[in-house]
Write a protein that holds these residues in place. Structure first.
Motif, PDB file in Angstrom:
ATOM      1  N   ILE A  36     -32.837  -5.902 -17.610  1.00 50.54           N
ATOM      2  CA  ILE A  36     -33.805  -6.110 -16.531  1.00 50.54           C
ATOM      3  C   ILE A  36     -33.906  -4.857 -15.655  1.00 50.54           C
ATOM      4  O   ILE A  36     -34.992  -4.509 -15.180  1.00 50.54           O
ATOM      5  CB  ILE A  36     -33.444  -7.357 -15.703  1.00 50.54           C
ATOM      6  CG1 ILE A  36     -33.511  -8.610 -16.602  1.00 50.54           C
ATOM      7  CG2 ILE A  36     -34.388  -7.524 -14.515  1.00 50.54           C
ATOM      8  CD1 ILE A  36     -33.136  -9.902 -15.920  1.00 50.54           C
ATOM      9  N   VAL A  37     -32.803  -4.172 -15.461  1.00 53.95           N
ATOM     10  CA  VAL A  37     -32.834  -2.902 -14.732  1.00 53.95           C
ATOM     11  C   VAL A  37     -33.719  -1.898 -15.469  1.00 53.95           C
ATOM     12  O   VAL A  37     -34.533  -1.188 -14.858  1.00 53.95           O
ATOM     13  CB  VAL A  37     -31.403  -2.336 -14.562  1.00 53.95           C
ATOM     14  CG1 VAL A  37     -31.454  -0.934 -13.953  1.00 53.95           C
ATOM     15  CG2 VAL A  37     -30.564  -3.259 -13.697  1.00 53.95           C
ATOM     16  N   ASN A  38     -33.585  -1.870 -16.781  1.00 51.18           N
ATOM     17  CA  ASN A  38     -34.404  -0.960 -17.581  1.00 51.18           C
ATOM     18  C   ASN A  38     -35.885  -1.342 -17.517  1.00 51.18           C
ATOM     19  O   ASN A  38     -36.763  -0.469 -17.480  1.00 51.18           O
ATOM     20  CB  ASN A  38     -33.944  -0.966 -19.040  1.00 51.18           C
ATOM     21  CG  ASN A  38     -34.584   0.147 -19.853  1.00 51.18           C
ATOM     22  OD1 ASN A  38     -34.334   1.330 -19.619  1.00 51.18           O
ATOM     23  ND2 ASN A  38     -35.413  -0.203 -20.811  1.00 51.18           N
ATOM     24  N   SER A  39     -36.158  -2.638 -17.469  1.00 50.29           N
ATOM     25  CA  SER A  39     -37.541  -3.102 -17.363  1.00 50.29           C
ATOM     26  C   SER A  39     -38.200  -2.569 -16.104  1.00 50.29           C
ATOM     27  O   SER A  39     -39.340  -2.084 -16.134  1.00 50.29           O
ATOM     28  CB  SER A  39     -37.580  -4.632 -17.370  1.00 50.29           C
ATOM     29  OG  SER A  39     -38.880  -5.111 -17.121  1.00 50.29           O
ATOM     30  N   ALA A  40     -37.494  -2.649 -14.980  1.00 52.89           N
ATOM     31  CA  ALA A  40     -38.044  -2.152 -13.717  1.00 52.89           C
ATOM     32  C   ALA A  40     -38.240  -0.635 -13.764  1.00 52.89           C
ATOM     33  O   ALA A  40     -39.292  -0.118 -13.354  1.00 52.89           O
ATOM     34  CB  ALA A  40     -37.112  -2.528 -12.563  1.00 52.89           C
ATOM     35  N   LYS A  41     -37.254   0.061 -14.297  1.00 56.95           N
ATOM     36  CA  LYS A  41     -37.311   1.533 -14.353  1.00 56.95           C
ATOM     37  C   LYS A  41     -38.435   2.018 -15.261  1.00 56.95           C
ATOM     38  O   LYS A  41     -39.285   2.830 -14.856  1.00 56.95           O
ATOM     39  CB  LYS A  41     -35.973   2.082 -14.854  1.00 56.95           C
ATOM     40  CG  LYS A  41     -35.951   3.596 -15.043  1.00 56.95           C
ATOM     41  CD  LYS A  41     -34.640   4.050 -15.666  1.00 56.95           C
ATOM     42  CE  LYS A  41     -34.664   5.543 -15.979  1.00 56.95           C
ATOM     43  NZ  LYS A  41     -33.411   5.991 -16.649  1.00 56.95           N
ATOM     44  N   GLN A  42     -38.457   1.534 -16.493  1.00 57.37           N
ATOM     45  CA  GLN A  42     -39.466   1.988 -17.452  1.00 57.37           C
ATOM     46  C   GLN A  42     -40.864   1.480 -17.069  1.00 57.37           C
ATOM     47  O   GLN A  42     -41.872   2.136 -17.350  1.00 57.37           O
ATOM     48  CB  GLN A  42     -39.113   1.534 -18.868  1.00 57.37           C
ATOM     49  CG  GLN A  42     -37.739   1.974 -19.358  1.00 57.37           C
ATOM     50  CD  GLN A  42     -37.576   3.487 -19.396  1.00 57.37           C
ATOM     51  OE1 GLN A  42     -38.538   4.248 -19.279  1.00 57.37           O
ATOM     52  NE2 GLN A  42     -36.336   3.946 -19.544  1.00 57.37           N
ATOM     53  N   GLY A  43     -40.918   0.327 -16.414  1.00 54.46           N
ATOM     54  CA  GLY A  43     -42.205  -0.183 -15.959  1.00 54.46           C
ATOM     55  C   GLY A  43     -42.844   0.726 -14.923  1.00 54.46           C
ATOM     56  O   GLY A  43     -44.063   0.961 -14.945  1.00 54.46           O
ATOM     57  N   THR A  44     -42.030   1.259 -14.032  1.00 51.75           N
ATOM     58  CA  THR A  44     -42.539   2.194 -13.028  1.00 51.75           C
ATOM     59  C   THR A  44     -43.092   3.455 -13.688  1.00 51.75           C
ATOM     60  O   THR A  44     -44.170   3.945 -13.334  1.00 51.75           O
ATOM     61  CB  THR A  44     -41.429   2.560 -12.032  1.00 51.75           C
ATOM     62  OG1 THR A  44     -40.985   1.382 -11.359  1.00 51.75           O
ATOM     63  CG2 THR A  44     -41.929   3.567 -11.000  1.00 51.75           C
ATOM     64  N   ILE A  45     -42.355   3.961 -14.673  1.00 49.76           N
ATOM     65  CA  ILE A  45     -42.795   5.162 -15.393  1.00 49.76           C
ATOM     66  C   ILE A  45     -44.090   4.894 -16.152  1.00 49.76           C
ATOM     67  O   ILE A  45     -45.038   5.688 -16.099  1.00 49.76           O
ATOM     68  CB  ILE A  45     -41.687   5.633 -16.364  1.00 49.76           C
ATOM     69  CG1 ILE A  45     -40.448   6.086 -15.583  1.00 49.76           C
ATOM     70  CG2 ILE A  45     -42.193   6.766 -17.259  1.00 49.76           C
ATOM     71  CD1 ILE A  45     -39.237   6.357 -16.459  1.00 49.76           C
ATOM     72  N   LEU A  46     -44.152   3.761 -16.853  1.00 51.32           N
ATOM     73  CA  LEU A  46     -45.339   3.423 -17.639  1.00 51.32           C
ATOM     74  C   LEU A  46     -46.568   3.273 -16.739  1.00 51.32           C
ATOM     75  O   LEU A  46     -47.655   3.773 -17.065  1.00 51.32           O
ATOM     76  CB  LEU A  46     -45.096   2.127 -18.419  1.00 51.32           C
ATOM     77  CG  LEU A  46     -46.262   1.590 -19.247  1.00 51.32           C
ATOM     78  CD1 LEU A  46     -46.719   2.606 -20.278  1.00 51.32           C
ATOM     79  CD2 LEU A  46     -45.886   0.275 -19.925  1.00 51.32           C
ATOM     80  N   LEU A  47     -46.403   2.613 -15.605  1.00 48.42           N
ATOM     81  CA  LEU A  47     -47.526   2.419 -14.687  1.00 48.42           C
ATOM     82  C   LEU A  47     -48.053   3.769 -14.189  1.00 48.42           C
ATOM     83  O   LEU A  47     -49.271   3.994 -14.138  1.00 48.42           O
ATOM     84  CB  LEU A  47     -47.086   1.556 -13.506  1.00 48.42           C
ATOM     85  CG  LEU A  47     -48.191   1.051 -12.578  1.00 48.42           C
ATOM     86  CD1 LEU A  47     -49.116   0.082 -13.302  1.00 48.42           C
ATOM     87  CD2 LEU A  47     -47.586   0.379 -11.355  1.00 48.42           C
ATOM     88  N   GLN A  48     -47.148   4.669 -13.861  1.00 48.95           N
ATOM     89  CA  GLN A  48     -47.550   5.996 -13.376  1.00 48.95           C
ATOM     90  C   GLN A  48     -48.312   6.768 -14.454  1.00 48.95           C
ATOM     91  O   GLN A  48     -49.333   7.406 -14.175  1.00 48.95           O
ATOM     92  CB  GLN A  48     -46.321   6.776 -12.926  1.00 48.95           C
ATOM     93  CG  GLN A  48     -45.673   6.241 -11.652  1.00 48.95           C
ATOM     94  CD  GLN A  48     -44.346   6.915 -11.335  1.00 48.95           C
ATOM     95  OE1 GLN A  48     -43.745   7.609 -12.176  1.00 48.95           O
ATOM     96  NE2 GLN A  48     -43.866   6.723 -10.117  1.00 48.95           N
TER      97      GLN A  48
END
Length: 447
Positions: free
Chosen positions: A328-340
């Motif tokens: 779940i930590v990775n989901s938040a981290k990679q989600g931020t990168i993907l959105l950007q």
């Protein structure tokens, strides 16, 4: 080639055959590689081919794969219920396991209606929902779904009509902008309750982030806090349909946690079993179950495979894997990168009207004119074309609806497994850019 008797989404369609999967990738029997950027149907949240899950399922199969819930319990089902009680926030502690999100949504609604019967208020039977929503394909779940394309063939048999506006800021139905709007879309719930009478309303069901019916429509700050307040004031249960958003998809265990409020009943599916075995759940808060404990002690729902130990063992192994690897930590981290990265692409491409979502659940709305946000003509089927072009480039995306009325807009969802790495994200973006280039060529051809 031997004739296929398998009923596919389109009869007679020749679909590629998948040989095996590893992590975020799938491999066809012809050797072609696909990056599964939709986790199947926003389901395979920990990726494909995880050895630990297969081993847990094998061990359970050696013991027992089926017992009927009215005759026996099992260590696997008890363990999964306990794990969820510890994992989910607040007092969401009581799990009713079923086989699919549609079944879980219907179970949650049945629980809500019966809750008021147990409380001596049998007139509270109606369920409110939003005009942009999707809660499942069975008749009951479809009745509460604001998804015209999936409702139209069966309208005569559907017992409910979604009545509430969705928090669709890109295409506000009131022509307003946040925050000057004062969350008028949330006030729509109160107006509906007043019209129909709070003594008749059992529950309001909503997806925290609208999935297939709205391509990740994400409400602004304060929206769900207002929804929670309205429900409490009018004594209406709030059911959060987290079949798509739950179990870490948005960077938190539940998407509703982003808004500092919790539902009375939450619906889980998809990521609960992560594609390894069919399982879903309606999870109720302590105060909901208390009414049953003091009343009939029976929740009138259930299916043959409810609480199936084989599926429960798979889901328990999935959660333990997620905890061990901090998924779940990775989901938040990679989600931020993907959105950007996607927002950067949006600035360069005139056909991307909006990028929205949370965590690794991102919606991309396609438009003919970015400035005016004019949708493509329905006959162009632009969304389907974009998915087709992505697929040809080895990128699997998920189709979604868009537009105020539904079906009058085009969108796709990007939701890769929550295990995705930065290197794999770079590969996703590379393939997405190729699909975009081919989409521009398609447009230039006058399509």
């Amino acid at each position: 080639m031997e004739k296929s008797f398998l009923i596919k989404p389109l009869l007679g369609e020749a679909l590629p055959e998948i040989s095996f999967g590893r992590g975020v990738y799938l491999y066809g029997s012809d050797g072609k590689e696909y990056l599964d950027a939709s986790s199947g149907a926003i389901t395979c949240s920990i990726g494909h081919g995880i050895r630990e899950i297969a081993e847990a399922m094998s061990e359970q199969a050696k013991k027992v794969s089926f017992v009927y819930r009215s005759q026996f319990t099992s260590k696997a089902a008890e363990g999964l219920a306990l794990k969820l009680a510890r994992l989910l926030p607040g007092d969401l502690n009581w799990s009713f396991f079923v086989n699919s999100g549609s079944e879980a949504a219907e179970t949650a609604v049945k629980m809500a209606i019966q809750y008021w019967q147990e409380k001596g208020r049998p007139s509270k039977t109606m369920v409110l929902s939003r005009r942009r929503s999707y809660h499942g394909i069975t008749m009951g779940a479809l009745a509460w779904s604001g998804y015209p394309e999936r409702r139209e063939r069966f309208g005569y048999h559907l017992v409910s009509n979604p009545d509430i506006s969705a928090p669709y800021c890109m295409r506000c139905p009131y022509g307003m902008t946040y925050p000057a709007c004062n969350l008028k879309c949330a006030e729509d719930l109160e107006q509906s309750i007043n019209r129909m009478g709070e003594n008749n309303i059992a529950a309001f069901i909503a997806e925290p982030v609208v999935g297939a019916a709205g391509a990740c429509i994400t409400p602004p700050d304060g929206y769900y806090e207002k929804i929670r307040e309205i429900c409490d004031r009018h004594e209406v249960l709030w059911i959060a349909d987290e079949v798509m958003t739950g179990m870490g998809r948005t960077g938190k265990v539940l998407a509703s946690e982003h808004w500092n409020c919790l539902p009375d009943i939450v619906v889980l599916g998809k990521g609960l079993g992560a594609g390894y075995s069919p399982i879903a759940a309606a999870v109720a808060a302590d105060h909901v179950i208390e009414a049953f404990e003091q009343g009939s002690r029976v929740i009138m729902s259930g299916h043959t495979y409810s609480g199936n130990p084989q599926s429960a063992a798979a889901a328990l192994a999935v959660i333990e894997y997620m905890e061990k690897h901090q998924i779940i930590v990775n989901s938040a981290k990679q989600g931020t990168i993907l959105l950007q990265k996607l927002k950067a692409i949006q600035k360069e491409l005139p056909f991307i009207g909006d990028i929205r979502g949370k965590g690794l659940l991102i919606g991309v709305e396609l438009v003919r004119d970015q400035e005016k946000r004019t949708p493509f003509s329905k006959i162009k089927k632009a969304g389907a074309k974009f998915i087709e072009l992505s697929f040809k480039n080895g990128l699997i995306l998920y189709p979604a609806s868009a537009g105020i009325e539904g079906g009058d807009g085009d969108a796709v969802i990007i939701a890769p497994p929550l295990t995705i790495t930065e290197q794999e994200l770079a590969d996703l973006i590379r393939r997405f850019n190729k699909a975009c280039a081919h989409f521009i060529e398609w447009q230039s051809e006058g399509c």
